[in-house]
Write an enzyme that holds these catalytic residues in place. Sequence first.
Site, PDB file in Angstrom:
ATOM      1  N   SER A 253       0.777  -1.160  -0.168  1.00 15.86           N
ATOM      2  CA  SER A 253      -0.041   0.013   0.132  1.00 15.86           C
ATOM      3  C   SER A 253       0.883   1.199  -0.075  1.00 15.86           C
ATOM      4  CB  SER A 253      -0.956  -0.079   1.049  1.00 15.86           C
ATOM      5  OG  SER A 253      -1.877   1.023   1.023  1.00 15.86           O
ATOM      6  N   ASP A 324      -9.023  -4.442  -6.084  1.00 17.73           N
ATOM      7  CA  ASP A 324      -8.757  -3.739  -5.124  1.00 17.73           C
ATOM      8  C   ASP A 324      -9.602  -2.240  -4.993  1.00 17.73           C
ATOM      9  OD1 ASP A 324      -7.317  -1.841  -3.308  1.00 17.73           O
ATOM     10  OD2 ASP A 324      -5.248  -2.845  -3.626  1.00 17.73           O
ATOM     11  N   HIS A 357      -7.472  -5.551  -1.587  1.00 20.68           N
ATOM     12  CA  HIS A 357      -6.121  -4.955  -1.124  1.00 20.68           C
ATOM     13  C   HIS A 357      -5.627  -5.846   0.120  1.00 20.68           C
ATOM     14  CE1 HIS A 357      -3.927  -1.133  -0.972  1.00 20.68           C
ATOM     15  NE2 HIS A 357      -3.863  -1.212   0.229  1.00 20.68           N
TER      16      HIS A 357
END
Length: 395
Positions: A253, A324, A357
Site C-alpha cells: 500500500s 482492489d 487490498h
Amino acid sequence: MSNLPIGYLITVLFLAWCTYFVVAPTHWPRTWRSFGTYFEVINEVPFLALFWLMSSTYLAFSEGDLAHPIGKIAFGLALLVIGGLVVIIYWGLQSAAAVRRALDDGLGEGWQTILPAKMEKQFQKKFTAKALIVPFFNRRFDVQRTANIRYGDAGERNPIDVYRSRFHSNGGPVLIHLHGGSFVSGRKNTQSLPLLYELASRGWVCISANYRLSFEGTFPNHLIDVKKVIAWVREHVEEYGADPSNLFLAGNSSGAHIAAMAALTPNNPRFQPGFEDVDTTITAVICQGGYYGSIAKKIVAPSSPMAYIDKNAPPFFIVHGDRDRIVPVEQARGFVNQLREKTSRPVVYVELPHASHTIDLFHSLSSQAILQGVQAFTTWVRSNQERPSREASKK
C-alpha cells in the site's frame, strides 16, 4: 416449539454480507463501503469462514433450531454462502498460475533454470496447508526477532525489528519492509508477517521499520527515514549475519509507494540530509497493492515515484489485486507501463484475479503464491545481479 435461532442467524447474515461484498460484481450496490477492507478479509480466509459456517449449522441442527421458520431461512442463506466461499477458494487457486505467468512475462524464457530443485517443486504447488490450517499463525520457532532497534532520532517512529534465522549461517540477503496505512497510520510488526518470517527462516535478515507518518506538508520525512534505514543496514547488518550487497526493499500500500521512491532515488542528496555520502542503492523492489501517485500538495520535490523513473531503475516485482477498492488497479498498470518504457531491467507484474487490498496479512492461497513468486524473483535477481555504479545512480 423450537427456539428462535438468533445466534445462528447473526452468524449467517455476517458471513453472507462479507461473501457478497467480495463475490458480487463491482457495480452492484454495497453499504458500509468504508469498512470494505474488513469485510474483504474473508477473501483471504475462506476456509476459516467455511469451517465457522458449517460448525454453526451443525450446532443449530443438533439443537433443533432449523425447525424454526427463521432457522430454515438462515439455512437456505447458508447454502448460498457456502457456494460463494467455494467460488472464493477457486479464485484463490488461480493465484499460483497468475504468478507463474507474470514471471514468464517479466523474466523471459528459461528463468526457472536458476531455481534450486526444492524451490522449483514448491513453486509448482497451487495449494498450501497453511492457508487451510493456520492462516493467522505467523511466528516461527526457528526465527529470532530483535525488536525496537533505533535507527534515527524521531522517537517511536524510528525503531526497526530485525528477523533472522536461529540456525542458518552468515551471508544471507537483506529485506527491508515498509508497512502501509495511507501515510497516516500503521506500524511495524503488523503487516506482511508471513513474508518476513518465511524469508528469515530461509537465511534472510528481514527488517520491519517504522517511519514518520506523512500529513500534508511533511513530505519527504518518511522517505528520508527509509534512507536512514538503508544507511543503518550498510553500517550494522553484517553484525546480524547478512550481506548488505544483496539489499531488497518491500512495502505494501503506502509502504510500496515509499519503497518505490527510495529505490528510484538512490544517493539523491535531497533525500539524505546529513548522510549524503551513504550508498542507498538497492538490489530490487517488491511492491504489493501500492499507490504510485503524488502525496504532497506543497511541492518541495515531486512526490510520485513515476517522476523518478529512468534507465537505472532496479528490477521490480509488483503485485496488485484487480478488485482492489482502496487503490484501483489502474494505478499499478500505469506505473508498470512507465517502468517498462524507460528501463530495460526486469519488471514482473502480478495482477491477481478477483483479489482485494488485503493480500499480505495472513497465510492464504494468494499470499502463499506471492511468497513463492518473491522467492523465485529474488533468486533470479541475485543470480543475475548487476548493480549500477554509485555515480550512475545519482540523480
